[in-house]
Design a protein around this motif. Structure first.
Motif, mmCIF file in Angstrom:
data_model
loop_
_atom_site.group_PDB
_atom_site.id
_atom_site.type_symbol
_atom_site.label_atom_id
_atom_site.label_comp_id
_atom_site.label_asym_id
_atom_site.label_seq_id
_atom_site.Cartn_x
_atom_site.Cartn_y
_atom_site.Cartn_z
ATOM 1 N N CYS A 122 -1.886 3.414 1.001
ATOM 2 C CA CYS A 122 -0.527 3.477 0.460
ATOM 3 C C CYS A 122 -0.045 4.934 0.421
ATOM 4 N N CYS A 125 0.537 5.860 -3.614
ATOM 5 C CA CYS A 125 -0.539 6.012 -4.604
ATOM 6 C C CYS A 125 -1.922 6.150 -3.965
ATOM 7 N N CYS A 140 0.764 -2.600 -0.707
ATOM 8 C CA CYS A 140 -0.234 -1.902 -1.515
ATOM 9 C C CYS A 140 -0.742 -2.803 -2.637
ATOM 10 N N CYS A 143 -0.197 -0.583 -6.305
ATOM 11 C CA CYS A 143 1.120 -0.347 -6.919
ATOM 12 C C CYS A 143 2.191 -1.311 -6.449
HETATM 13 ZN ZN LIG Z 1 0.429 2.103 -3.795
#
Ligand SMILES: [Zn+2]
Length: 287
Positions: A122, A125, A140, A143
């Motif tokens: 991702c 994050c 992701c 998140c």
């Molecule tokens: Zn993420």
């Protein structure tokens, strides 16, 4: 040679591909085809590279590896990254001899394959992601962000002076190859601003008219070439050695003579640069 100006025959099925069952069903269709792409974004072709080599998928569907490119005349077209035997080519080498729809398939497959290889995590994050939407996006798990392949816009500019001469230049590393000038669009710039800046930086030429000519996907690894013709106000070239090693003005006769003498070479026939130079040589430049 395709000019990328007409609707694509490749239906990317955006309205349906969010359904994993629908995508998996296509994999097992009688007329489904699979294109193999290797780690260098080269694809499987026949001998000579004039046609993509695609076969009916013979293994189980894997939503994390098999990318649905779309439907071509109703037939599902998938791509997979794999080591492959036989002849492999990239678009630079063989693009000019593929059909329009094969070009769309190869460009999409090359760009998608590169993106999945390069950005498995991702971007927000750093979390683990899974492939969704038949291979055109990633989700992701940490998140919840969905992310998509990015495209880098680059401008490519055929600069012509008031005597109808064309500006050709090249990097030192290119040997005797010359081309029209190009550069990446920087963050926060318009295409026009990027053109004025790039041509100013590389050869210190000021431009007046800019005419949009066309665009071409260039998945090496993820560019979109945006082609313009431009008129030079002045003709005194002042080269930035960091950017290019050579630039000069060419009449059609001078270019032909130097090509025939083997002193220069031009960009490969698959590139929009080649098409722009040919348009000028044929007297068909839009300015
Ligand atoms: Zn993420």
């Amino acid at each position: 040679m395709i000019n990328w100006a007409m609707p694509s025959d490749l239906d990317r099925v955006d309205h349906h591909r969010a359904s994993p069952e629908w995508v998996a069903g296509l994999w097992y269709a009688e007329d489904a085809k699979l294109l193999i792409v290797d780690a260098e974004s080269r694809f499987s072709t026949n001998a000579g590279g004039s046609k993509l080599r695609m076969a009916k998928p013979s293994m189980e569907f894997d939503s994390q590896r098999h990318r649905l490119l779309g439907l071509l005349n109703g037939s599902p077209i998938f791509a997979v990254e794999e080591r492959a035997d036989g002849e492999m080519h990239d678009l630079r080498e063989v693009g000019f001899q593929l059909t329009d729809s094969e070009l769309d398939i190869a460009a999409t497959a090359a760009a998608l394959t590169h993106w999945h290889r390069l950005e498995p995590r991702c971007p927000r994050c750093g979390g683990d992601t899974i492939v969704i939407n038949g291979g055109i996006a990633r989700h992701c798990l940490a998140c919840g962000l969905d992310h998509f392949p990015r495209t880098d816009p680059a401008v490519i500019v055929a600069v012509i002076d008031d005597q109808d001469r064309l500006l050709l230049g090249g990097k030192s590393a290119w040997g005797n190859r010359v081309s029209v000038l190009a550069g990446f669009v920087e963050t926060g710039e318009s295409l026009e601003q990027a053109i004025h800046r790039e041509i100013g930086e590389e050869v210190d030429i000021t431009l007046s008219e800019l005419h949009y000519y066309g665009s071409q996907p260039w998945p090496f690894p993820r560019s979109l070439m945006l082609a313009f013709f431009a008129r030079a106000i002045d003709t005194d070239i002042n080269i930035d050695d960091d950017e290019i090693g050579y630039a000069d003005w060419y009449t059609r006769d001078r270019l032909s003579a130097r090509l025939e003498a083997g002193e220069l070479t031009l960009p490969g026939r698959s590139s929009i640069a080649s098409r722009m130079i040919q348009a000028w040589r044929d007297g068909e430049a839009p300015i």
